[in-house]
Design a protein around this motif. Structure first.
Motif, mmCIF file in Angstrom:
data_model
loop_
_atom_site.group_PDB
_atom_site.id
_atom_site.type_symbol
_atom_site.label_atom_id
_atom_site.label_comp_id
_atom_site.label_asym_id
_atom_site.label_seq_id
_atom_site.Cartn_x
_atom_site.Cartn_y
_atom_site.Cartn_z
ATOM 1 N N LYS A 225 6.529 11.150 12.288
ATOM 2 C CA LYS A 225 5.475 10.958 11.305
ATOM 3 C C LYS A 225 5.394 9.490 10.898
ATOM 4 C CE LYS A 225 3.605 13.008 7.107
ATOM 5 N NZ LYS A 225 3.827 13.947 5.993
ATOM 6 N N ALA A 226 4.166 8.988 10.752
ATOM 7 C CA ALA A 226 3.975 7.566 10.476
ATOM 8 C C ALA A 226 4.598 7.165 9.145
ATOM 9 C CB ALA A 226 2.481 7.236 10.491
ATOM 10 N N ASP A 227 4.423 8.001 8.115
ATOM 11 C CA ASP A 227 4.983 7.656 6.802
ATOM 12 C C ASP A 227 6.490 7.502 6.868
ATOM 13 O OD1 ASP A 227 2.444 7.775 5.886
ATOM 14 O OD2 ASP A 227 2.699 9.550 4.620
ATOM 15 N N ASN A 228 7.164 8.383 7.597
ATOM 16 C CA ASN A 228 8.614 8.316 7.688
ATOM 17 C C ASN A 228 9.075 7.105 8.499
ATOM 18 O OD1 ASN A 228 8.696 10.706 6.238
ATOM 19 N ND2 ASN A 228 8.772 11.983 8.074
ATOM 20 N N GLN A 229 8.277 6.696 9.483
ATOM 21 C CA GLN A 229 8.619 5.490 10.231
ATOM 22 C C GLN A 229 8.547 4.255 9.339
ATOM 23 O OE1 GLN A 229 6.867 5.002 14.149
ATOM 24 N NE2 GLN A 229 6.460 7.203 14.295
ATOM 25 N N ILE A 230 7.542 4.219 8.455
ATOM 26 C CA ILE A 230 7.434 3.087 7.525
ATOM 27 C C ILE A 230 8.611 3.096 6.552
ATOM 28 C CG2 ILE A 230 6.014 2.080 5.701
ATOM 29 C CD1 ILE A 230 3.560 3.173 7.135
ATOM 30 N N LEU A 231 8.989 4.282 6.075
ATOM 31 C CA LEU A 231 10.160 4.374 5.198
ATOM 32 C C LEU A 231 11.422 3.903 5.919
ATOM 33 C CD1 LEU A 231 9.500 7.822 3.459
ATOM 34 C CD2 LEU A 231 9.296 5.551 2.441
ATOM 35 N N GLY A 232 11.527 4.220 7.199
ATOM 36 C CA GLY A 232 12.673 3.750 7.973
ATOM 37 C C GLY A 232 12.715 2.235 8.088
ATOM 38 N N VAL A 233 11.546 1.614 8.234
ATOM 39 C CA VAL A 233 11.490 0.150 8.297
ATOM 40 C C VAL A 233 11.943 -0.460 6.970
ATOM 41 C CG1 VAL A 233 9.910 -1.803 8.473
ATOM 42 C CG2 VAL A 233 9.731 0.090 10.087
ATOM 43 N N VAL A 234 11.482 0.118 5.851
ATOM 44 C CA VAL A 234 11.886 -0.394 4.539
ATOM 45 C C VAL A 234 13.394 -0.268 4.359
ATOM 46 C CG1 VAL A 234 11.602 -0.105 2.053
ATOM 47 C CG2 VAL A 234 9.636 0.158 3.555
ATOM 48 N N HIS A 235 13.947 0.875 4.772
ATOM 49 C CA HIS A 235 15.392 1.094 4.652
ATOM 50 C C HIS A 235 16.171 0.095 5.495
ATOM 51 C CE1 HIS A 235 19.299 3.123 5.164
ATOM 52 N NE2 HIS A 235 19.039 3.728 3.998
ATOM 53 N N ALA A 236 15.683 -0.174 6.710
ATOM 54 C CA ALA A 236 16.380 -1.112 7.595
ATOM 55 C C ALA A 236 16.291 -2.545 7.067
ATOM 56 C CB ALA A 236 15.787 -1.023 9.004
ATOM 57 N N LEU A 237 15.145 -2.921 6.527
ATOM 58 C CA LEU A 237 14.993 -4.279 5.992
ATOM 59 C C LEU A 237 15.891 -4.494 4.775
ATOM 60 C CD1 LEU A 237 11.126 -4.809 6.259
ATOM 61 C CD2 LEU A 237 12.902 -5.900 7.636
ATOM 62 N N ARG A 238 16.014 -3.461 3.954
ATOM 63 C CA ARG A 238 16.879 -3.605 2.783
ATOM 64 C C ARG A 238 18.337 -3.799 3.193
ATOM 65 N NH1 ARG A 238 17.900 1.031 -1.672
ATOM 66 N NH2 ARG A 238 19.121 1.791 0.086
#
Length: 581
Positions: A225-238
């Motif tokens: 899901k696109a929303d979860n992929q964006i959340l994964g990017v935020v988690h990785a950047l943090r």
């Protein structure tokens, strides 16, 4: 004491890697040498920080000499605040931007963000719906950086087809990204300057996802899901940049809830909001204090001109007035005053009494005002010097009826305008009924039920004893002067000497509102009506509605006016339902 030489003059002579440290050392040596010359022989030597160091002067020490401090560490000296943006040292992706400290971005200020100068620039990860909602959102974050995940670009590509507002915004965003990527000397791995396309207020960098990012989201979240992929990017950047504040910006409420449940910072996009709170909307009317006449008794002037009385007042109350704002004074045992502000100069204002539309002799197409706010509205609608009128109020306050009655009087009786043009936002409350056959006016017919209801009332009152034939002729005459148009075909048109009514304006975006208002040609009057409590357009709120935008921007313009209608006059059932439901 002479100041150290400005480092901006040396920026072009030094290599980027050597500039910061060398300039700071020279500034420190120069300042110490000058102080050594000026120091008395008995005074002990002291180390003084250079002028560009943040600790060199505290607010409490201004005007009382320079505060002594320890020498500047090399890590701080590498990024002096006075270094120009052109000579920023090259750095790896997503640098620790401690040097770019300036006022906090607009949306962080609205949401209670940190004060200016309190840490490194933030990194905002934008959701796709933010770019589709406002294509200029890339440039609204001031000195902070923006990160776009790859899935956002993929979703933008899927929304670029069609003639809808969302498709147009998607295409505009794609063109903006193309211009940023094509800038000379730009490197996507090191960040692209957002100011390269002329938006000088955007002093941050734009980063794209150029490599896979590992994340550790719960396995219960579907990875496709696109929303979860964006959340994964935020988690990785943090996790990759713990020294920076990584924030997700999304218009999707569920997306923000999921992000916060995962411990990630998430915010709504606030920059499109004209007001933080709908209660702060300009009402168009102001109640004068009970002691108004007592305080103004020595400074007031009055004179008569025609049927109107003018008052020139001064004092602290004038600071709250706007041009074309209505003021009223009501107190038991004293005469009431209903006036409009026509002039403001320095600390004085001129008030002009109103025409009384509550009296039957001043009826507009058989309609009289039933309360104070309706009287204010009719004064605006019937004034030829007012080109733009906005009416806000709950259901049953008489917005459409007064606008139509005023239009018919000025079109058929006064011949001030040639015809009435009526349009509205075609946003349905429930499910859409599909495609409709017929001409443009026939397709708009189901959306114009309010027009038919009010015309039936107005034609019934105007027919008198003319009988069935007379009423039919009146209806035919009225219909011939009213044109119903769709907003989809407004772009590029110019209306001259027209009386334009925009109904349900609360469902318009600020961009759509601008498109409609700029259609006005010479001699045209535009009336926008709406109920901010009945917004049906997704992602629009009371603060970001086009009606709120127009009311706030036209506040105080000499040829515009606004009034918020407070009391419903439809029926006792409708009034009670508006209050309790």
């Amino acid at each position: 004491m002479p100041l150290p030489p400005a480092p901006t003059k040396r920026a072009a002579l030094l290599a980027p890697d050597a500039y910061s440290l060398k300039a700071a050392e020279e500034s420190l040596d120069f300042t110490a040498a000058v102080l050594e010359q000026k120091r008395p022989a008995s005074a002990p030597a002291a180390q003084v920080a250079p002028a560009n160091a943040p600790e060199a002067r505290s607010p409490s020490s201004r005007g009382r000499g320079r505060k002594t401090a320890e020498p500047v560490p090399a890590a701080r000296a590498e990024a002096p605040r006075t270094a120009p943006s052109e000579s920023r040292p090259t750095s790896p992706p997503l640098p620790d931007a401690t040097s770019r400290v300036s006022p906090v971005a607009s949306n962080r200020r609205r949401n209670g963000g940190k004060s200016a100068g309190s840490g490194p620039a933030r990194l905002f990860v934008l959701d796709t719906n933010v770019l589709l909602h406002d294509p200029m959102s890339l440039f609204r974050f001031e000195e902070h950086d923006i990160f776009l995940p790859m899935i956002v670009l993929e979703e933008l590509d899927g929304h670029k087809k069609g003639m809808t507002e969302v498709a147009r915004n998607g295409r505009q965003t794609s063109r903006t990204l193309d211009a940023l990527v094509a800038q000379q000397g730009g490197d996507m791995t090191k960040g692209l300057k957002l100011s390269a396309t002329g938006h000088q207020s955007a002093r941050g960098l734009l980063f794209f996802q150029t490599e896979p990012l590992d994340n550790q989201l719960p396995s219960s979240l579907p990875q496709g899901k696109a929303d979860n992929q964006i959340l994964g990017v935020v988690h990785a950047l943090r996790g990759r940049h713990p020294e920076r504040e990584v924030i997700l910006v999304s218009k999707d409420i569920n997306m923000r809830v999921k992000a916060r449940a995962l411990g990630l910072a998430a915010e709504d996009y606030q920059n499109d909001k004209t007001l933080d709170d709908g209660e702060l909307l300009y009402a168009g009317a102001l109640a004068l204090p009970q002691d108004f006449w007592t305080r103004q008794s020595k400074t007031i002037e009055s004179w008569q001109s025609g049927s109107h009385t003018f008052y020139r007042v001064s004092g602290p109350s004038v600071g709250q007035f706007y041009i074309n704002q209505f003021v009223y004074f009501e107190a038991p045992g004293e005469p009431s005053l209903y006036a409009r502000v026509t002039e403001i100069r320095d600390k004085t204002a001129v008030l002009k009494t109103l025409k009384d539309y509550t009296h039957l002799k001043n009826a507009v197409w058989g309609v009289t005002s039933r309360n104070r706010e309706q009287n204010f509205a009719l004064n605006l609608l019937m004034d030829p010097e007012v080109d733009f009128v906005t009416l806000a109020g709950t259901a049953g306050t008489g917005k459409t009826l007064m606008a139509l009655a005023s239009g018919l009087t000025q079109v058929l009786d006064d011949r001030r305008y040639t015809e009435i043009i009526m349009t509205r936002a075609t946003v349905s409350v429930g499910e859409d009924i599909g495609f409709l056959p017929g001409t443009e006016e026939e397709k708009m017919g189901p959306w114009m039920g309010a027009l038919d209801d009010n015309l039936e009332f107005l034609a019934k009152g105007d027919g008198g004893n003319a009988g069935e034939w007379g009423r039919a002729a009146t209806n035919e005459l009225i219909r011939s002067r009213i044109k119903v148009k769709s907003m989809n075909f407004m772009r590029g048109r110019t209306f001259m000497n027209k009386y334009v009514i925009i109904d349900e304006a609360q469902n318009l975006t600020p961009k759509q509102m601008k498109t409609l208002i700029t259609r006005a040609g010479p001699g045209t009057k535009i009336i926008c009506m709406g109920n901010l409590a009945q917004i049906d357009t997704p992602y629009l709120t009371e603060g970001s509605s086009g009606l709120t935008f127009a009311v706030d921007r036209f506040k105080g313009w000499p040829h515009g006016g606004h009034i918020t209608l407070a009391r419903g006059e439809r029926s006792r059932l409708a009034d009670f339902a508006s209050e309790v439901l």
